[in-house]
Enzyme design. Structure first.
Site, PDB file in Angstrom:
ATOM      1  N   GLU A 149      44.018 -69.834  23.991  1.00 26.35           N
ATOM      2  CA  GLU A 149      45.454 -70.337  23.918  1.00 26.35           C
ATOM      3  C   GLU A 149      46.571 -69.288  22.982  1.00 26.35           C
ATOM      4  OE1 GLU A 149      45.100 -72.823  20.784  1.00 26.35           O
ATOM      5  OE2 GLU A 149      44.056 -74.411  22.787  1.00 26.35           O
ATOM      6  N   CYS A 155      37.753 -80.045  15.139  1.00 26.92           N
ATOM      7  CA  CYS A 155      38.339 -78.931  15.714  1.00 26.92           C
ATOM      8  C   CYS A 155      38.901 -79.177  17.198  1.00 26.92           C
ATOM      9  CB  CYS A 155      38.372 -77.442  15.288  1.00 26.92           C
ATOM     10  SG  CYS A 155      39.923 -76.477  15.849  1.00 26.92           S
ATOM     11  N   ASP A 156      39.868 -78.890  17.645  1.00 22.83           N
ATOM     12  CA  ASP A 156      39.997 -78.780  19.607  1.00 22.83           C
ATOM     13  C   ASP A 156      38.698 -79.551  19.646  1.00 22.83           C
ATOM     14  OD1 ASP A 156      42.090 -78.399  17.701  1.00 22.83           O
ATOM     15  OD2 ASP A 156      42.785 -76.733  19.104  1.00 22.83           O
ATOM     16  N   LYS A 157      37.539 -78.245  20.283  1.00 21.34           N
ATOM     17  CA  LYS A 157      37.574 -78.156  21.416  1.00 21.34           C
ATOM     18  C   LYS A 157      35.867 -79.358  20.875  1.00 21.34           C
ATOM     19  CE  LYS A 157      40.138 -75.766  23.299  1.00 21.34           C
ATOM     20  NZ  LYS A 157      40.290 -75.557  22.167  1.00 21.34           N
ATOM     21  N   CYS A 189      38.788 -77.803   9.558  1.00 22.11           N
ATOM     22  CA  CYS A 189      38.966 -78.582  10.205  1.00 22.11           C
ATOM     23  C   CYS A 189      37.806 -79.615   9.742  1.00 22.11           C
ATOM     24  CB  CYS A 189      39.240 -78.675  12.163  1.00 22.11           C
ATOM     25  SG  CYS A 189      40.256 -77.382  12.495  1.00 22.11           S
ATOM     26  N   SER A 192      48.188 -73.166  22.542  1.00 22.09           N
ATOM     27  CA  SER A 192      48.015 -74.121  21.466  1.00 22.09           C
ATOM     28  C   SER A 192      48.787 -75.306  21.523  1.00 22.09           C
ATOM     29  CB  SER A 192      48.037 -73.754  20.084  1.00 22.09           C
ATOM     30  OG  SER A 192      48.182 -74.516  19.226  1.00 22.09           O
ATOM     31  N   ASP A 243      39.879 -72.486  16.766  1.00 18.12           N
ATOM     32  CA  ASP A 243      40.918 -72.005  17.214  1.00 18.12           C
ATOM     33  C   ASP A 243      42.321 -71.096  16.881  1.00 18.12           C
ATOM     34  OD1 ASP A 243      40.321 -73.568  19.387  1.00 18.12           O
ATOM     35  OD2 ASP A 243      41.545 -74.164  20.616  1.00 18.12           O
ATOM     36  N   CYS A 247      44.283 -79.740  12.099  1.00 15.70           N
ATOM     37  CA  CYS A 247      45.687 -79.204  11.618  1.00 15.70           C
ATOM     38  C   CYS A 247      46.604 -80.463  11.935  1.00 15.70           C
ATOM     39  CB  CYS A 247      46.464 -78.253  13.230  1.00 15.70           C
ATOM     40  SG  CYS A 247      45.291 -76.763  13.159  1.00 15.70           S
TER      41      CYS A 247
END
Length: 556
Positions: A446, A125-127, A52, A472, A84, A197
């Site tokens: 998650e 990535c996510d965070k 990511c 997720s 994640d 993702c």
């Protein structure tokens, strides 16, 4: 450059008294001319531990070139990033949401410590995405966020695949529906290169909403990570931040009640990740804007679901880019009457003006019109009831909206996964996973390993799951997360016992256990909280400071 543009760094670098500071900078190659220009921080979340963010160093160089072209001096620094997907289902997953706070804190510290004049935060990535924007809102310096972009889909047995397929294949393997050889072949082909993702999972959800919120330049986020155009987008971000500095545009002028409502509508219309609830509540708090969990229900109820994106739909983020991108989504929201079109953006144009420039690829099937949506209501629902007095979050991009069945309780994710693997979960069950909330986890893990295993085992349409943890963005099925108050704080989910009947009724927005208030109270009176999993360190500190999921799980 005038002192006005160097509104912070002049105090760090100007005059005879600041000669020592200039000497340090000259030791690493900065000239007097460099130090006479505005200092623009490039907050990078590059890390060599996941796809990511792996390519972000390349993008940072292009951002820096854009800053120099615009008359500034870029200074790059890094922060932490937790994958994640890699940590999913392990103890490491507890660190993911914690990292959001550390990312925000570290960017804030560097910007304050070096008196930076502006910022470009590069996320993947996510965070890293909400963490970066939380920091921008706190600092309120002229700044923007640049998203690194989505991974391309892989190919397996003649069809496109994402990491979601790999997680679900694990469940298929344990149920006997997939051989280990096919699982390994899928594993080897699902992720063909750098990027986040590929579905409308958390990363692409948050990138979209921050572009529609206006803190990211329109047209930047949906360009895939390996697309040659991404380097141009990064260069343009460097140029844009210099215009933002010159025009004195600040994040808190962009992160407003109107723009937050636009962001929520984008989540609802795209079938986006339930994590957006946590992250937008946190960003609103950092920006000083009133927002609560009930706003998500109100806005989702009036917003049609228009994007046919994974995990519930057919298409990936790359397909959205080819169809017309985030700008097309903004146009659909405008046409549906749910976009505050006059909200400003970091480009200096309103979001409505940006939306009107959308170009739709003829024949595309990714984004439906407001007149012909996938559903008349959006992809999020907030449920309340005697199991979730403060609320919980359900993604409603699927068809099943009711479930009633016996509880199967687990006090951690690992035990629930083992039960699915061992085939002791049966159709009709309600899997209850508790002590995984912000405090109880700590870190609110998650549950993709569990939810994907249910789908892979053929139970996705017959079993429901509730948890005080998170899901997720790749999760699908009837799953209720963020149950609040959480078990570790004595929420009613702590009182559930095996065999209790639980009802999930999405149309009525209710999550109920079929017990009297007196019985729930009696059980909770006998309850004692478990000892904390971490006594010290960052995890222990987080558990002591973090608030409820219904408020965004922010630390105080």
């Amino acid at each position: 450059m005038t002192t006005l543009l160097r509104h912070k760094s002049s105090a760090l670098l100007d005059g005879p008294d600041r000669a020592p500071a200039r000497a340090y900078f000259k030791a690493i190659g900065f000239s007097d001319d460099d130090l006479a220009r505005p200092l623009i921080g490039i907050a990078n979340t590059w890390i060599e531990l996941m796809p990511c963010n792996y390519h972000l160093r390349r993008l940072a160089e292009r951002v820096k070139a854009g800053v120099r072209a615009g008359g500034g001096t870029p200074v790059e620094f890094n922060t932490v990033a937790i994958s994640d997907g890699i940590s999913m289902g392990t103890e490491g997953m507890r660190t993911s949401l914690v990292s959001r706070e550390v990312i925000a804190d570290s960017i804030e510290l560097v910007a304050r410590g070096y008196l930076l004049d502006g910022l470009v935060a590069i996320s993947g990535c996510d965070k890293t995405i909400p963490g970066a924007v939380m920091a921008l809102a706190r600092l309120d310096l002229p700044s923007l966020m640049l998203y690194g972009g989505s991974i391309l889909p892989g190919e397996f047995e003649g069809r496109p695949v994402t990491i979601q397929d790999v997680f679900e294949a694990v469940g298929a393997y344990h149920s006997g529906a997939m051989s280990e050889a096919r699982l390994r072949a899928l594993e080897a082909s699902a992720c063909p290169g750098p990027g986040a993702c590929g579905g409308q999972f958390t990363a692409n959800t948050m990138a979209m909403v921050f572009e529609i919120m206006g803190i990211s330049p329109m047209g930047s986020s949906d360009v895939p990570a390996v697309d040659a155009r991404k380097d141009d987008v990064a260069f343009e971000a460097g140029e844009i931040v210099m215009r933002v500095l010159h025009d004195d545009i600040h994040p808190r002028a962009l992160i407003t009640r109107a723009s937050l409502e636009n962001a929520i509508a984008a989540v609802a219309a795209s079938g986006g990740s339930t994590n957006a609830v946590l992250h937008l509540l946190a960003v609103a708090q950092e920006a000083g804007v009133a927002l609560d969990i009930n706003d998500f229900e109100r806005i989702s109820a009036r917003t049609p679901l228009m994007a046919d994106l994974k995990p519930g739909g057919r298409f990936t983020a790359v397909d959205l880019h080819r169809a017309g991108g985030v700008r097309l989504m903004a146009r659909r929201l405008l046409d549906a009457g749910v976009l505050h079109g006059d909200a400003p953006t970091v480009t200096g144009r309103s979001i409505g003006s940006e939306a009107l420039d959308a170009t739709e690829t003829p024949g595309q099937q990714v984004v439906r019109s407001a007149a012909d949506p996938l559903r008349a209501w959006g992809g999020l629902a907030i449920l309340k009831g005697n199991l979730a007095p403060e609320g919980c979050v359900v993604k409603v991009g699927h068809d099943r909206l009711h479930h009633r069945g016996p509880a199967r309780t687990f006090d951690n994710e690992e035990d629930a996964f083992a039960a699915i693997r061992d085939r002791t979960i049966v159709p009709g069950d309600v899997v209850v996973i508790r002590y995984e909330g912000p405090v109880g986890g700590p870190g609110m893990r998650e549950m993709l390993a569990v939810t994907a295993a249910l789908v892979g085992a053929g139970l996705g349409e017959s079993v429901a799951l509730i948890t005080d943890g998170r899901f997720s963005g790749a999760t699908r099925g009837l799953m209720a997360g963020h149950v609040a108050p959480e078990a570790a704080r004595g929420g009613p989910i702590a009182a559930v016992r095996d065999g209790d009947t639980i009802t999930i009724n999405v149309p009525r927005r209710r999550l109920e256990i079929e017990l009297t208030a007196e019985e729930i109270g009696r059980r909770l009176a006998q309850w004692t909280p478990p000892p904390p999993r971490y006594a010290g360190g960052v995890m222990g500190k987080y558990a002591r400071l973090v608030g409820s999921a219904s408020l965004g799980a922010v630390t105080q």
